[in-house]
Enzyme design. Structure first.
Site, PDB file in Angstrom:
ATOM      1  N   CYS A 106       0.777  -1.038   0.209  1.00  0.00           N
ATOM      2  CA  CYS A 106      -0.172   0.065   0.364  1.00  0.00           C
ATOM      3  C   CYS A 106       0.592   1.332   0.159  1.00  0.00           C
ATOM      4  O   CYS A 106       2.018   1.829   0.748  1.00  0.00           O
ATOM      5  CB  CYS A 106      -0.551  -0.310   1.418  1.00  0.00           C
ATOM      6  SG  CYS A 106      -1.929   1.296   1.471  1.00  0.00           S
ATOM      7  N   CYS A 109       0.033   3.877   2.421  1.00  0.00           N
ATOM      8  CA  CYS A 109       0.502   3.109   3.672  1.00  0.00           C
ATOM      9  C   CYS A 109       1.928   3.688   4.324  1.00  0.00           C
ATOM     10  O   CYS A 109       2.479   3.381   5.504  1.00  0.00           O
ATOM     11  CB  CYS A 109       0.502   1.085   4.245  1.00  0.00           C
ATOM     12  SG  CYS A 109      -1.319   1.053   4.054  1.00  0.00           S
TER      13      CYS A 109
END
Length: 182
Positions: A106, A109
């Site tokens: 991600c 993230c």
């Protein structure tokens, strides 16, 4: 007195005193079982009978490493998994716990991860955790109701009280401040 030590990494030290010597107690650093055996030879005046007494005592000492649960370091983010998450949350008691639910692939993230680490250094009274929502931790992620990554769950007294979805740093800081002040 004879002292037999069996080493094993999951058992840790005790103090052993050898009564046969005048030396101070020594620390046995790694062992699982300690066996003490002593032979006492007594002679009686009448008939010089000999009495032999042999006594064995086995002592097992559990290591604090084996009995203690997962540990959290103040000022650091601790990575948890499905087995360690709830024991840490339970041990936190009434402290605020913030969980970063992320995946390694991600992009957002990865962007917010260093900022999350900085928060852990700023709020020393808060427990900061991170959970990689991979296949191994899928059951916990599902239990916690994750829909998108990153998702931040804020817990107090073992209950989820706030949630921030997405890499919204300002919203995360505001949510942490709200829960800390309540």
């Amino acid at each position: 007195m004879a002292l037999n030590l069996c080493t094993s990494p999951k058992w840790i030290g005790t103090t052993v005193f050898d009564s046969a010597s005048s030396s101070k107690p020594s620390l046995a650093s790694s062992f699982s079982t300690t066996s003490f055996s002593s032979s006492i030879l007594c002679s009686k005046r009448v008939g010089l009978q000999r009495l032999s007494l042999r006594r064995s005592i086995s002592v097992s000492v559990r290591s604090s490493l084996e009995t203690a649960g997962p540990t959290v370091t103040v000022g650091k983010v601790t990575e948890v998994n499905k087995d360690t998450f709830w024991p840490i949350v339970n041990a936190a008691g009434d402290k605020t716990v913030v969980l970063d639910m992320f995946t390694k692939w991600c992009g957002p993230c990865k962007v917010i991860a260093p900022l999350y680490e900085e928060l852990s250094q700023k709020y020393l009274d808060v427990v900061f955790l991170k959970l990689d929502c991979n296949q191994d931790n899928k059951s916990l992620a599902k239990e916690l109701g994750i829909k998108v990554v990153p998702t931040f769950k804020i817990l107090k007294d073992n209950k989820i009280v706030k949630e921030v979805t997405g890499a919204k740093f300002d919203d995360l800081v505001a949510a942490i401040d709200t829960v800390r002040s309540s």
